[in-house]
Design an enzyme around this catalytic site. Structure first.
Site, PDB file in Angstrom:
ATOM      1  N   SER A  57      -3.412  -0.256  10.803  1.00 27.80           N
ATOM      2  CA  SER A  57      -4.570  -0.366   9.912  1.00 27.80           C
ATOM      3  C   SER A  57      -5.119  -1.787   9.817  1.00 27.80           C
ATOM      4  O   SER A  57      -6.250  -1.985   9.385  1.00 27.80           O
ATOM      5  CB  SER A  57      -4.213   0.121   8.507  1.00 27.80           C
ATOM      6  N   LYS A  98      -3.193  -5.258   3.260  1.00 25.77           N
ATOM      7  CA  LYS A  98      -4.636  -5.064   3.403  1.00 25.77           C
ATOM      8  C   LYS A  98      -5.347  -6.392   3.150  1.00 25.77           C
ATOM      9  O   LYS A  98      -4.749  -7.377   2.724  1.00 25.77           O
ATOM     10  CB  LYS A  98      -5.164  -4.015   2.412  1.00 25.77           C
TER      11      LYS A  98
END
Length: 252
Positions: A57, A98
């Site tokens: 990701s 993230k």
């Protein structure tokens, strides 16, 4: 029969130990090198925690299987563009990595005509995104005003990242800033890909909190490696010097 008086500190037949300039320099070099190596490693162990990244990701910035080092950071010091490790029980309840794209008070939306996210109406060009992955925010639109003390986070590989967009129904997809356990400063594994992560300037044109300044990871790493190199080099030079002296003594 006369008895010769002997220095009590000197054993019979043992020559006095002489300190040569080369020997002193060698001792100093090894001592300094050991202090730098051990001290740098100890500070790295105290100031950074390793985290394994299992998914793609955050590609290409962080790849699957990478082990990153995260430095503890205060909630008020987190800025747009920072890559962070956080753990929100309302998400997966595990450590996730993230990138922060909006902080408390920002309005973040997707997307402009070029597929860029906007923060407070300003389009943001993000050079770190996965190349060829389509629109910068992947599929779906959103328009979220981030509450104070919270963060909006996205992955760099937007089409596959399970991030704030997936959790829009829970506090607009935002995460409390105090759920952040550290800011990622570098990749430590695999060894062939060890690197420090550079600060992004993608959000610098916006007023407010930009990406924060990286911690001392690079300095401590170079201190540790430099100390180890100094120990090895000094020891090698000392050994080489001893061989040269022995060869000379045999010739004389």
């Amino acid at each position: 029969m006369a008895v010769t008086e002997q220095d009590p500190g000197t054993a019979v037949g043992s020559p006095r130990r002489r300190f040569t300039p080369g020997g002193v320099l060698q001792a100093v070099g090894i001592t300094v090198g050991l202090l730098a190596m051990v001290g740098g490693f100890a500070l790295l162990a105290v100031m950074y925690r390793p985290y394994s990244v299992p998914t793609d990701s955050m590609q290409p910035t962080v790849r699957p299987g990478d082990v990153v080092l995260a430095h503890p950071v205060k909630a008020g010091d987190i800025g747009r563009g920072d890559i962070v490790v956080f753990n929100d029980p309302q998400w997966e309840g595990s450590d996730l990595v993230k990138r922060v794209v909006a902080v408390g008070g920002d309005t973040v939306a997707c997307c402009d005509t070029r597929g860029r996210i906007t923060v407070d109406g300003h389009p943001v060009t993000e050079p770190y995104l996965q190349p060829g992955a389509g629109g910068s925010a992947g599929s779906g639109t959103f328009d979220v005003t981030v509450p104070p003390g919270r963060l909006f986070l996205l992955g760099d590989n937007r089409p596959v990242s399970q991030d704030s967009r997936v959790h829009l129904a829970i506090d607009g997809g935002t995460v409390a800033a105090d759920q952040v356990v550290g800011r990622v400063d570098g990749v430590v594994w695999p060894l062939g890909d060890t690197r420090a992560l550079t600060r992004t300037s993608a959000f610098d044109a916006l007023p407010g909190r930009d990406a924060s300044t990286p911690g001392p990871l690079s300095l401590l790493t170079w201190t540790t490696l430099g100390g180890g190199a100094l120990v090895l080099l000094t020891a090698a030079l000392g050994t080489f010097g001893g061989l040269v002296r022995r060869l000379r003594s045999r010739r004389t």
